[in-house]
Design an enzyme around this catalytic site. Structure first.
Site, PDB file in Angstrom:
ATOM      1  N   ARG A  15       0.816  -1.214   0.000  1.00 39.70           N
ATOM      2  CA  ARG A  15       0.000   0.000   0.000  1.00 39.70           C
ATOM      3  C   ARG A  15       0.857   1.276   0.000  1.00 39.70           C
ATOM      4  NH1 ARG A  15      -3.432  -2.303   5.004  1.00 39.70           N
ATOM      5  NH2 ARG A  15      -1.466  -3.453   5.222  1.00 39.70           N
ATOM      6  N   LYS A  22       8.680  -1.237   3.285  1.00 41.61           N
ATOM      7  CA  LYS A  22       7.995  -0.313   4.187  1.00 41.61           C
ATOM      8  C   LYS A  22       8.755  -0.001   5.480  1.00 41.61           C
ATOM      9  CE  LYS A  22       4.057  -1.668   6.209  1.00 41.61           C
ATOM     10  NZ  LYS A  22       2.603  -1.789   6.409  1.00 41.61           N
ATOM     11  N   THR A  79       1.086 -12.625   8.808  1.00 42.88           N
ATOM     12  CA  THR A  79       1.752 -12.262  10.065  1.00 42.88           C
ATOM     13  C   THR A  79       1.956 -13.474  10.979  1.00 42.88           C
ATOM     14  OG1 THR A  79      -0.434 -11.552  10.838  1.00 42.88           O
ATOM     15  CG2 THR A  79       1.060  -9.820  10.133  1.00 42.88           C
ATOM     16  N   TYR A 387      41.791  17.709  -6.971  1.00 45.65           N
ATOM     17  CA  TYR A 387      41.403  16.499  -7.695  1.00 45.65           C
ATOM     18  C   TYR A 387      41.890  16.572  -9.130  1.00 45.65           C
ATOM     19  CZ  TYR A 387      38.084  12.863  -9.278  1.00 45.65           C
ATOM     20  OH  TYR A 387      37.495  11.731  -9.794  1.00 45.65           O
TER      21      TYR A 387
HETATM   22  C1  UD1 Z   1      -2.129  -6.068  11.110  1.00 49.32           C
HETATM   23  C2  UD1 Z   1      -3.121  -6.950  11.898  1.00 49.32           C
HETATM   24  C3  UD1 Z   1      -4.332  -6.101  12.307  1.00 49.32           C
HETATM   25  C4  UD1 Z   1      -3.858  -4.917  13.116  1.00 49.32           C
HETATM   26  C5  UD1 Z   1      -2.818  -4.110  12.356  1.00 49.32           C
HETATM   27  C6  UD1 Z   1      -2.210  -3.073  13.279  1.00 49.32           C
HETATM   28  C7  UD1 Z   1      -2.912  -9.248  11.056  1.00 49.32           C
HETATM   29  C8  UD1 Z   1      -3.501 -10.281  10.194  1.00 49.32           C
HETATM   30  N1  UD1 Z   1      -3.531  -8.070  11.076  1.00 49.32           N
HETATM   31  O1  UD1 Z   1      -2.796  -5.679   9.913  1.00 49.32           O
HETATM   32  O2  UD1 Z   1      -5.218  -6.882  13.064  1.00 49.32           O
HETATM   33  O3  UD1 Z   1      -4.978  -4.073  13.438  1.00 49.32           O
HETATM   34  O4  UD1 Z   1      -1.747  -4.961  11.912  1.00 49.32           O
HETATM   35  O5  UD1 Z   1      -1.359  -2.202  12.591  1.00 49.32           O
HETATM   36  O6  UD1 Z   1      -1.937  -9.512  11.724  1.00 49.32           O
HETATM   37  N2  UD1 Z   1       4.541  -8.933   7.806  1.00 49.32           N
HETATM   38  C9  UD1 Z   1       5.489  -9.917   7.682  1.00 49.32           C
HETATM   39  N3  UD1 Z   1       5.209 -11.045   6.957  1.00 49.32           N
HETATM   40  C10 UD1 Z   1       4.007 -11.229   6.368  1.00 49.32           C
HETATM   41  C11 UD1 Z   1       3.027 -10.224   6.506  1.00 49.32           C
HETATM   42  C12 UD1 Z   1       3.316  -9.090   7.230  1.00 49.32           C
HETATM   43  O7  UD1 Z   1       6.588  -9.796   8.192  1.00 49.32           O
HETATM   44  O8  UD1 Z   1       3.817 -12.283   5.736  1.00 49.32           O
HETATM   45  C13 UD1 Z   1       4.863  -7.744   8.586  1.00 49.32           C
HETATM   46  C14 UD1 Z   1       4.788  -6.460   7.764  1.00 49.32           C
HETATM   47  O9  UD1 Z   1       6.054  -6.164   7.198  1.00 49.32           O
HETATM   48  C15 UD1 Z   1       4.358  -5.425   8.792  1.00 49.32           C
HETATM   49  C16 UD1 Z   1       3.603  -6.220   9.839  1.00 49.32           C
HETATM   50  O10 UD1 Z   1       3.912  -7.590   9.612  1.00 49.32           O
HETATM   51  O11 UD1 Z   1       5.456  -4.781   9.398  1.00 49.32           O
HETATM   52  C17 UD1 Z   1       2.111  -6.023   9.759  1.00 49.32           C
HETATM   53  O12 UD1 Z   1       1.672  -6.332   8.446  1.00 49.32           O
HETATM   54  P1  UD1 Z   1       0.604  -5.429   7.693  1.00 49.32           P
HETATM   55  O13 UD1 Z   1       0.406  -5.984   6.342  1.00 49.32           O
HETATM   56  O14 UD1 Z   1       0.913  -4.000   7.819  1.00 49.32           O
HETATM   57  O15 UD1 Z   1      -0.708  -5.786   8.580  1.00 49.32           O
HETATM   58  P2  UD1 Z   1      -2.044  -4.960   8.675  1.00 49.32           P
HETATM   59  O16 UD1 Z   1      -2.852  -5.212   7.484  1.00 49.32           O
HETATM   60  O17 UD1 Z   1      -1.751  -3.559   9.013  1.00 49.32           O
HETATM   61 CA    CA Z   2       0.103  -2.354   9.229  1.00 51.90          CA
END
Ligand code: UD1
Ligand code: CA
Length: 462
Positions: A15, A22, A79, A387
């Site tokens: 996003r 990010k 996650t 230089y």
């Molecule tokens: C996540 C939570 C959501 C919460 C929000 C808070 C989940 C499914 N959702 O959503 O409930 O309200 O954070 O900000 O957990 N990442 C990895 N590997 C992956 C996917 C993500 O390392 O496979 C890392 C990303 O780099 C990031 C973090 O996990 O730093 C969160 O991922 P992101 O995609 O931002 O989750 P949200 O959709 O914001």
């Molecule tokens: Ca997030």
């Protein structure tokens, strides 16, 4: 009994729509992930920090170097999956683990400590940090039962209409008993709209296993902000900027139009400093008392001494000692060390050079790879020619040297103390102590040349 922190930073940050992963994206010119690691380090309770990396992982590793342990998530399957890949690195199962996303730079060590203390004191198996948001869209919603106990986290795109109305959200911070973490994760699946393993599903799994689950409520909800796009980033940046500026102003730093002033998280500024508009001071810079900085000035990784005035200028990785003035339109870089009571004026660049007490380069000069003594005067347009297209060479200038205007000093060269260099000279030889050096073509005046030429031209026309 070891306490672990797991930071999730393997995601691409789709996003954001930026090249940089990010969590490496800067806020106030410092990568987001660096704030999180620093805050964890300040929260004295953590023994080991594990960062989950994947997408462009080298970029994250180049930022954090060996301050942390890395777990690699080759494919970003969610996650929950991100936490699973750390299992092999966790050797001690007796303590607690705090899990936090790498896109939450505003969370501070105080909050992390409180959440861990609450978890410990209430003997929870898992503590989830939640908060309330005016606009909860995008966040996982906290679903509670009639008695108010946490039932589940429902992701925004999985939530029904009623669930979307819930304003309490998952911050993404969890404290969990390490011994329960991985067994619980083995029970989550990816049967959801994104086909990902959601860490949020661990709540339901642990509830079914009769674990004790509690929440810790964060009042200052903006601190839980997840940076998902560049708009959120700008909001987080302005919150952080305001917090930093407010605390500096309260400690005696005057700011004119503070909304336009950006001070980094690790900058130290003493009292009685005045900062003018459109100024950036970042990195580990230090500004000593009585200094006046700006307007329109950037200072990065530099030390500015007492009572220095620095206007409309760039100062990178350099030091300016006390009572000196810099600018307007000066550029100091790559280890420039300006002595006390210097004047580095309009359109002067100083690179990897040191100057002694009371030295002046007031206008249009380039000083590169030079060691310069005290009371030296650089005339307008004086240049170290350092230089040759391949290598850089050193210039040494002794005390009390006066360099006239438009002088080229071809390095390597040594100009000894007390010398006088005539304006317009191009020097390619050393100058002994106390000498006058002149190296220019001597002037010839051809008298009556214009009148004679006109007479000749008129004759030809007839
Ligand atoms: C996540 C939570 C959501 C919460 C929000 C808070 C989940 C499914 N959702 O959503 O409930 O309200 O954070 O900000 O957990 N990442 C990895 N590997 C992956 C996917 C993500 O390392 O496979 C890392 C990303 O780099 C990031 C973090 O996990 O730093 C969160 O991922 P992101 O995609 O931002 O989750 P949200 O959709 O914001
Ligand atoms: Ca997030």
């Amino acid at each position: 009994m070891k306490k672990y922190a797991i930071i999730l930073a393997a995601g691409k940050g789709t996003r954001m729509k930026t090249e940089l992963p990010k969590c490496a994206y800067p806020i106030l010119r410092k990568p987001m992930i660096a704030y999180i690691v620093e805050n964890l380090r300040n929260a004295s309770l953590i023994d080991e920090i594990i960062v989950v990396v994947g997408h462009k992982r080298q970029v994250i590793q180049d930022i954090l170097l060996d301050a942390v342990t890395y777990a690699c998530q080759e494919d970003q399957l969610g996650t929950g999956h991100a936490v699973m890949v750390t299992e092999g690195l966790i050797s001690d199962l007796d303590g607690d683990t705090i899990i936090l996303p790498g896109d939450m730079p505003l969370v501070n060590s105080c909050l992390l400590e409180s959440a861990m203390r609450e978890h410990h004191d209430r003997r929870h198996d898992l503590t989830l940090v939640t908060t309330k948001l005016d606009d909860p869209s995008g966040y996982g919603r906290i679903v509670r039962n009639e008695s108010g106990y946490l039932e589940a986290i429902i992701e925004h795109h999985e939530a029904n209409y009623a669930q979307k109305m819930i304003d309490e959200v998952n911050t993404g911070i969890y404290v969990v008993k390490t011994s329960l973490l991985f067994n619980s994760l083995k029970k989550i699946d990816n049967n959801n709209s994104k086909s990902e393993y959601y860490l949020t599903d661990i709540i339901k799994v642990m509830k079914d296993d009769n674990c004790v689950i509690g929440t810790y409520h964060l009042k200052e909800s903006y601190k839980a902000m997840g940076i998902n796009d560049l708009y959120a980033l700008s909001i987080a940046e302005s919150r952080l900027r305001n917090d930093i500026n407010k605390s500096l102003m309260r400690s005696g730093v005057a700011m004119i139009n503070p909304d336009t002033i950006t001070i980094g998280h690790n900058v130290k500024i003493e009292e009685n400093v005045i900062i003018h508009p459109n100024t950036y001071i970042t990195g580990n810079s230090v500004i000593h008392k009585g200094a006046q900085i700006g307007p329109n000035t950037e200072i990065h990784e530099s030390i500015i001494g007492e009572n220095v005035i620095c206007r409309l200028s760039l100062v990178y990785n350099s030091t300016v000692n006390k009572d000196s003035t810099v600018g307007p339109f000066a550029h100091l870089r790559d280890g420039a060390i300006i002595g006390e009571k210097n004047r580095i004026g309009n359109f002067v660049e100083v690179k990897k050079s040191t100057t002694g007490f009371n030295t002046k380069a007031s206008h249009l000069a380039y000083i590169g790879d030079a060691t310069i003594g005290k009371n030296v005067n650089f005339g307008c347009g004086a240049i170290t020619v350092n230089y040759d297209g391949k290598n850089k060479y050193q210039t040494t200038i002794g005390d009390d040297v006066f360099i006239g205007c438009n002088v080229n000093m071809i390095a390597p060269i040594n100009i000894e103390e007390g010398s006088l260099i005539a304006a317009g000279s191009t020097l390619n030889k050393n100058v002994p102590k106390g000498s006058l050096a002149i190296a220019r073509a001597f002037q010839v005046n051809k008298e009556n040349y214009i009148r004679d030429k006109k007479n000749r031209d008129d004759g030809e026309e007839k």
